[in-house]
Design a protein around this motif. Structure first.
Motif, mmCIF file in Angstrom:
data_model
loop_
_atom_site.group_PDB
_atom_site.id
_atom_site.type_symbol
_atom_site.label_atom_id
_atom_site.label_comp_id
_atom_site.label_asym_id
_atom_site.label_seq_id
_atom_site.Cartn_x
_atom_site.Cartn_y
_atom_site.Cartn_z
ATOM 1 N N LEU A 166 0.825 -1.211 0.000
ATOM 2 C CA LEU A 166 0.000 0.000 0.000
ATOM 3 C C LEU A 166 0.858 1.260 0.000
ATOM 4 C CD1 LEU A 166 -2.800 -1.025 2.553
ATOM 5 C CD2 LEU A 166 -2.966 -0.905 0.056
ATOM 6 N N LEU A 167 2.023 1.180 0.615
ATOM 7 C CA LEU A 167 2.929 2.332 0.638
ATOM 8 C C LEU A 167 3.737 2.457 -0.640
ATOM 9 C CD1 LEU A 167 4.310 2.002 4.289
ATOM 10 C CD2 LEU A 167 2.627 3.659 3.470
ATOM 11 N N ALA A 168 4.215 1.327 -1.161
ATOM 12 C CA ALA A 168 5.180 1.366 -2.260
ATOM 13 C C ALA A 168 4.533 1.426 -3.641
ATOM 14 C CB ALA A 168 6.099 0.139 -2.179
ATOM 15 N N ILE A 169 3.403 0.754 -3.837
ATOM 16 C CA ILE A 169 2.837 0.665 -5.187
ATOM 17 C C ILE A 169 2.397 2.026 -5.732
ATOM 18 C CG2 ILE A 169 0.930 -0.280 -6.538
ATOM 19 C CD1 ILE A 169 1.154 -2.831 -4.868
ATOM 20 N N PRO A 170 1.548 2.796 -5.006
ATOM 21 C CA PRO A 170 1.178 4.115 -5.565
ATOM 22 C C PRO A 170 2.382 5.032 -5.759
ATOM 23 C CG PRO A 170 -0.256 3.500 -3.733
ATOM 24 C CD PRO A 170 0.882 2.538 -3.712
ATOM 25 N N THR A 171 3.269 5.057 -4.762
ATOM 26 C CA THR A 171 4.458 5.917 -4.856
ATOM 27 C C THR A 171 5.352 5.490 -6.012
ATOM 28 O OG1 THR A 171 4.392 6.152 -2.446
ATOM 29 C CG2 THR A 171 6.397 6.856 -3.567
ATOM 30 N N GLY A 172 5.560 4.179 -6.155
ATOM 31 C CA GLY A 172 6.418 3.675 -7.220
ATOM 32 C C GLY A 172 5.854 3.937 -8.599
ATOM 33 N N ILE A 173 4.543 3.749 -8.767
ATOM 34 C CA ILE A 173 3.918 3.986 -10.074
ATOM 35 C C ILE A 173 3.975 5.467 -10.437
ATOM 36 C CG2 ILE A 173 1.717 3.967 -11.304
ATOM 37 C CD1 ILE A 173 1.077 1.336 -9.950
#
Length: 290
Positions: free
Chosen positions: A92-99
């Motif tokens: 939840l932390l990494a996916i939106p930020t990474g995309i």
């Protein structure tokens, strides 16, 4: 003796190169096959329903079971739930930020900020996991005054970010420029074109990168030793110490009576990561960018 013709010589070189590649590929695969066979051979005995529903056994229970020739009671339920909890929060932390980071690098590749992000991404990706654990310990554990699932999740999310960012960037670069031009020509806003045209078209690559990032962090131990610490009970509170399958493997390693649990836990972790990689391959094949 009749000299070898040019065509025959080239055919000979082609076959020689082909069989050389095959032989070295087989040699490379042999250690992997032996490792998998060893884990399966020694780990399947402990796999049963209790293995997935009960917490890790104590040293006394394991010692009594080994002396009587029985299977070690208990399982790794506390490790499975802890891994699931931390991986979900990290995602939840990494996916939106990474995309979002990958979109920026793809759309603005030459700006100084993009160059800085790309440099930091490569730096984090090449950093040892123990360093990420120390950073998370300084940022989260010390201010909170306690080890926790939240600290472990943040450490894992930091490790996931580089893979998601770079996979998003490279996938978006593979899309034909005509997609964006067509969306803008139809009157759609720049943001809408990215969200409704580019991202759905790049879904296969994005999803594959996410699954590979998850499969990488699932087996990490060092950062969790400094952040989540471990727990003998099932815990769903993100502010309390939590166990994970890799942490349990390390704990079992330090107890001679629990040696059989090492192989079973390793087999479970190996099969879980293998399943994620198979899913990633299938998704990549189905949603391959033409």
């Amino acid at each position: 003796m009749k000299p070898m013709s040019s065509l025959t010589y080239r055919h000979f070189k082609d076959r020689l190169f082909f069989w050389t590649v095959c032989i070295f590929s087989a040699l490379t695969a042999i250690p992997l096959i032996l490792i998998i066979w060893e884990v399966v051979k020694k780990g399947y005995k402990q796999i049963n329903l209790n293995f997935f529903t009960e917490t890790a056994p104590s040293t006394l229970d394991a010692m009594l079971a080994r002396n009587s020739g029985e299977l070690i009671p208990g399982g790794i339920a506390n490790g499975i739930t802890g891994t699931l909890l931390m991986v979900v929060i990290a995602s939840l932390l990494a996916i939106p930020t990474g995309i979002l980071g990958g979109i920026y690098l793809s759309e603005k590749p030459k700006t100084w900020f993009s160059i800085l992000i790309r440099f930091l991404t490569d730096l984090v990706q090449g950093s040892p996991s123990i360093v990420i654990g120390i950073i998370a310990y300084s940022w989260i554990v010390k201010p909170l005054g306690s080890y926790s699932a939240l600290a472990g999740s943040i450490a894992l999310s930091i490790m996931m970010l580089p893979l998601i960012i770079r996979s998003t960037e490279e996938t978006l670069k593979m899309l034909p420029g005509s997609l964006k031009e067509a969306g803008l020509a139809l009157g759609a806003s720049y943001t809408r074109v990215i969200l409704k045209v580019l991202l759905p078209s790049a879904f296969g690559g994005l999803f594959t990168g996410i699954l590979l990032a998850i499969s990488r962090v699932m087996g990490e131990t060092a950062p969790l030793m400094l952040t989540a610490l471990g727990s003998s009970a099932i815990n769903w509170d993100i502010l309390k110490p939590t166990s994970a399958v890799p942490l349990l493997i390390w704990e079992f390693y330090n107890d001679p009576n629990l040696i059989d649990m090492i192989w079973s836990s390793s087999l479970f972790l190996l099969l879980s990561i293998l399943l994620l990689n198979i899913i990633a391959k299938q998704v990549a094949r189905k949603w391959k960018i033409q």
